[in-house]
Scaffold this motif. Structure first.
Motif, short mmCIF file in Angstrom:
data_model
loop_
_atom_site.label_atom_id
_atom_site.label_comp_id
_atom_site.label_asym_id
_atom_site.label_seq_id
_atom_site.Cartn_x
_atom_site.Cartn_y
_atom_site.Cartn_z
N VAL A 9 -2.70 -4.32 7.48
CA VAL A 9 -3.44 -3.54 8.47
C VAL A 9 -3.20 -2.05 8.24
O VAL A 9 -4.11 -1.22 8.41
CB VAL A 9 -3.06 -3.95 9.91
CG1 VAL A 9 -1.72 -3.39 10.33
CG2 VAL A 9 -4.14 -3.52 10.89
N SER A 10 -2.00 -1.69 7.81
CA SER A 10 -1.72 -0.28 7.50
C SER A 10 -2.59 0.19 6.35
O SER A 10 -3.20 1.27 6.40
CB SER A 10 -0.24 -0.11 7.15
OG SER A 10 0.00 1.18 6.65
N SER A 11 -2.66 -0.62 5.30
CA SER A 11 -3.45 -0.23 4.13
C SER A 11 -4.93 -0.07 4.49
O SER A 11 -5.58 0.90 4.09
CB SER A 11 -3.30 -1.28 3.03
OG SER A 11 -4.09 -0.96 1.91
N SER A 12 -5.47 -1.01 5.26
CA SER A 12 -6.90 -0.94 5.59
C SER A 12 -7.20 0.19 6.56
O SER A 12 -8.28 0.79 6.51
CB SER A 12 -7.37 -2.28 6.17
OG SER A 12 -6.63 -2.62 7.33
N ILE A 13 -6.25 0.52 7.44
CA ILE A 13 -6.44 1.66 8.33
C ILE A 13 -6.51 2.95 7.52
O ILE A 13 -7.40 3.79 7.70
CB ILE A 13 -5.28 1.75 9.36
CG1 ILE A 13 -5.44 0.68 10.45
CG2 ILE A 13 -5.23 3.13 10.02
CD1 ILE A 13 -4.29 0.65 11.43
N VAL A 14 -5.57 3.12 6.59
CA VAL A 14 -5.48 4.36 5.82
C VAL A 14 -6.66 4.51 4.87
O VAL A 14 -7.20 5.61 4.71
CB VAL A 14 -4.14 4.41 5.06
CG1 VAL A 14 -4.10 5.61 4.11
CG2 VAL A 14 -2.97 4.49 6.04
N VAL A 15 -7.07 3.42 4.22
CA VAL A 15 -8.18 3.50 3.27
C VAL A 15 -9.44 4.03 3.94
O VAL A 15 -10.14 4.88 3.38
CB VAL A 15 -8.43 2.11 2.63
CG1 VAL A 15 -9.81 2.08 1.97
CG2 VAL A 15 -7.37 1.81 1.60
N GLY A 266 -11.33 -6.90 -5.83
CA GLY A 266 -12.02 -7.20 -4.58
C GLY A 266 -11.11 -7.12 -3.38
O GLY A 266 -11.51 -6.67 -2.30
N LEU A 267 -9.84 -7.50 -3.57
CA LEU A 267 -8.88 -7.52 -2.47
C LEU A 267 -8.35 -6.13 -2.16
O LEU A 267 -8.19 -5.76 -0.99
CB LEU A 267 -7.73 -8.46 -2.83
CG LEU A 267 -6.72 -8.81 -1.74
CD1 LEU A 267 -7.40 -9.51 -0.57
CD2 LEU A 267 -5.62 -9.70 -2.33
N PHE A 268 -8.06 -5.34 -3.20
CA PHE A 268 -7.37 -4.07 -2.99
C PHE A 268 -8.22 -2.83 -3.25
O PHE A 268 -7.91 -1.76 -2.72
CB PHE A 268 -6.13 -3.99 -3.91
CG PHE A 268 -5.11 -5.05 -3.64
CD1 PHE A 268 -4.42 -5.08 -2.45
CD2 PHE A 268 -4.84 -6.03 -4.58
CE1 PHE A 268 -3.47 -6.06 -2.20
CE2 PHE A 268 -3.89 -7.01 -4.35
CZ PHE A 268 -3.21 -7.02 -3.15
N GLY A 269 -9.24 -2.94 -4.08
CA GLY A 269 -9.96 -1.74 -4.49
C GLY A 269 -11.38 -1.62 -3.97
O GLY A 269 -11.89 -0.51 -3.79
N ALA A 270 -12.04 -2.75 -3.73
CA ALA A 270 -13.45 -2.70 -3.36
C ALA A 270 -13.67 -1.96 -2.05
O ALA A 270 -14.62 -1.16 -1.94
CB ALA A 270 -14.01 -4.12 -3.27
N THR A 271 -12.82 -2.19 -1.05
CA THR A 271 -13.01 -1.52 0.23
C THR A 271 -12.87 -0.01 0.10
O THR A 271 -13.48 0.74 0.88
CB THR A 271 -12.00 -2.04 1.27
OG1 THR A 271 -10.68 -1.96 0.73
CG2 THR A 271 -12.31 -3.46 1.65
N PHE A 274 -16.22 1.01 -1.14
CA PHE A 274 -17.18 0.82 -0.05
C PHE A 274 -17.08 1.97 0.96
O PHE A 274 -18.09 2.51 1.41
CB PHE A 274 -16.91 -0.51 0.68
CG PHE A 274 -17.17 -1.74 -0.14
CD1 PHE A 274 -17.96 -1.70 -1.28
CD2 PHE A 274 -16.61 -2.96 0.22
CE1 PHE A 274 -18.19 -2.83 -2.05
CE2 PHE A 274 -16.84 -4.11 -0.53
CZ PHE A 274 -17.63 -4.03 -1.66
N SER A 275 -15.84 2.35 1.32
CA SER A 275 -15.65 3.44 2.29
C SER A 275 -16.15 4.76 1.73
O SER A 275 -16.75 5.56 2.46
CB SER A 275 -14.16 3.55 2.66
OG SER A 275 -13.74 2.42 3.38
N GLU A 276 -15.88 5.01 0.45
CA GLU A 276 -16.40 6.23 -0.19
C GLU A 276 -17.92 6.25 -0.14
O GLU A 276 -18.54 7.29 0.17
CB GLU A 276 -15.93 6.31 -1.63
CG GLU A 276 -14.59 6.95 -1.84
CD GLU A 276 -14.37 7.30 -3.30
OE1 GLU A 276 -14.75 8.41 -3.72
OE2 GLU A 276 -13.82 6.46 -4.02
#
Length: 499
Positions: A9-15, A266-271, A274-276
């Protein structure tokens, strides 16, 4: 799972907050990429180390130590005064994430029989989907609120402390009876070789950096290759190898590692991409971008839960690996035709397919590997899969970031020239908000149109993963955690194929 939820959750919040963090810290496109890549690199390098240590020492103490490291990195990120400090903080968080994710698989490998592990793979997949769905939305709301982006770090501290206390009170697992030496030579060679390789792919071909055939490029590749060759030589002769060459040579393990590369992206880099695309290319706010990631996240949740339940019920895991790899390939192919004028439903359909592919493979590839090794090697085998997955995510994200930077730079220059607009100096992320409205719209459209090429490459890598999944042979899931070790046992019953 509580610890896993904390780091994810920390990683996805920061990304999702990075498009705001980078300009505020006066970072460049390279800094943007490295705030993610540093975490993935540290994750990749530390994962097999944590996995090996879990075979030698107390797993409970190790996972608690990983959470403490995570708390240190989180505090450093919250108070970071510059982009360089933030990159270092993200690296510390990556070390912790590598420990938690590798130790989770190792602990499940000891506590749960392989035949029942599909159900637990569904549970861990659900936690992953929950963390990655709550994270972007929470991060977006925090960034768009008066609290500011630094609270995307502070918010994770009480969750980490709660996970630490929960583990202390509820986890009861016998310490490992296996003892051996830590492979410090292998650790050093692995960290050095992978780091140099990743630094090379992050900067080669970028505007203002070195070219593909330049002297620095050749030197870095040569040194990285020599270090990795030395790693293989050392690991073949070491009893407690950090990367077990004997296990990697098994058919199921080797093919699963190949199939894990696109899953890692897909797990670590795609989002990240996507956010960019959503925030920089389309101009969406952080909260809106978090909502737009829901199709990918829900696809991951559905793929993980459904496949885990069906594998436990029927014992057939290979069809879900193949179906997941096909879905991931189709999703990346769909993203390859996105641009500034792409309708949201097209983006949602492509990301849903990619999410389903990730969900069906991320835990089940680990399951396939664990089913082919003895319980004594579950930790190092699980750590190896997690290492390759994180390494694949880091390298592919760095490559795609480099391709995107080169493509977008040329596209933005051409678009501004065609519109008779000019921008003095280099155009970095923290410059975008001060451009005139007309030029800003041109830059955003050109940037969004540049995302097709990285996903063309991603689709090709995913297609290779699909071929690897097809080549994996089915073997029955064991009802216990052990493989028979009698010499009379045929090799085919161990791995379902030749070793």
């Amino acid at each position: 799972m509580a610890a896993m939820f904390t780091v994810l959750v920390s990683s996805s919040i920061v990304v999702n907050a990075l498009p705001t963090i980078v300009p505020d810290l006066h970072g460049s496109q390279t800094a943007y990429t490295w705030m993610v890549t540093a975490s993935l690199l540290a994750n990749a390098i530390s994962t097999p180390i944590w996995g090996k240590l879990s075979d030698l020492f107390n797993k409970k103490v190790l996972v608690q130590a990983a959470i403490v490291v995570f708390i240190v990195g989180t505090i450093a990120g919250a108070v970071a005064p510059s982009a360089a400090t933030m990159i270092a903080a993200r690296a510390v968080q990556g070390i912790a994430a590598g420990g938690v994710l590798a130790l989770l698989q190792s602990i499940l490998g000891v506590m749960v029989p392989v035949r029942e592990r599909g159900r637990y793979a569904g549970y861990t997949g659900a936690v992953l989907a929950l963390a990655t769905s709550v994270g972007p939305l929470t991060g977006g709301v925090i960034v768009d609120s008066p609290l500011g982006w630094r609270w995307t770090f502070w918010l994770c501290l009480p969750i980490a402390i709660a996970a630490l206390v929960m583990l202390q009170l509820t986890m009861h697992i016998a310490p490992s009876s296996r003892r051996g030496k830590v492979d410090w030579a292998g650790i050093t060679l692995l960290a050095s070789g992978v780091s140099i390789l990743l630094i090379w792919v992050s900067f080669v071909g970028r505007p203002g950096a070195f070219g593909w055939l330049s002297a620095p490029s050749v030197a870095m590749v040569a040194v990285a290759v020599l270090l990795l060759v030395a790693l293989v030589v050392v690991e073949r002769r070491t009893a407690s190898a950090i990367l077990p060459i004997g296990l990697i040579r098994r058919r199921t393990v080797a093919l699963s590692l190949i199939a894990s590369l696109p899953v890692g992206f897909g797990l670590f880099g795609a989002t990240t991409l996507f956010s960019e695309y959503l925030q920089i290319g389309r101009g969406d706010g952080a909260t809106a971008a978090g909502l737009a990631l829901l199709p990918f996240i829900l696809g991951t949740l559905a793929g993980s839960l459904v496949s885990g339940r069906l594998i436990t019920a029927y014992g057939r895991w290979r069809p879900y690996l193949i179906g997941g790899a096909a879905s991931l390939t189709a999703g990346f192919a769909g993203m390859s035709v996105t641009g500034g004028a792409t309708a949201f439903w097209q983006f949602a359909a492509a990301t849903t397919l990619a999410g389903i592919g990730v969900g069906m493979q991320q835990q089940n590839l680990v399951l396939a590997v664990q089913n082919s090794v003895d319980v004594a090697d579950v930790g190092v085998a699980s750590g190896t899969v997690a290492f390759i997955r994180a390494l694949g995510g880091a390298i592919l994200l760095a490559v795609f970031g480099s391709v995107l930077a080169s493509k977008s730079s040329a596209a933005i220059t051409d678009a501004l020239r065609s519109a008779h607009q000019s921008v003095s100096g280099s155009l970095e992320l923290d410059h975008l908000g001060v451009l005139p409205h007309t030029a800003q719209a041109i830059v955003r459209t050109a940037y969004a149109d540049s995302f097709g090429l990285p996903f063309v490459v991603a689709a090709c890598v995913a297609a290779v993963g699909l071929l690897a999944a097809i080549a994996i042979k089915h073997s029955e899931l064991r009802g216990s955690s052990h493989i028979p070790t009698s010499r009379s046992t045929p090799v085919s019953t161990v791995d379902g194929a030749e070793i």
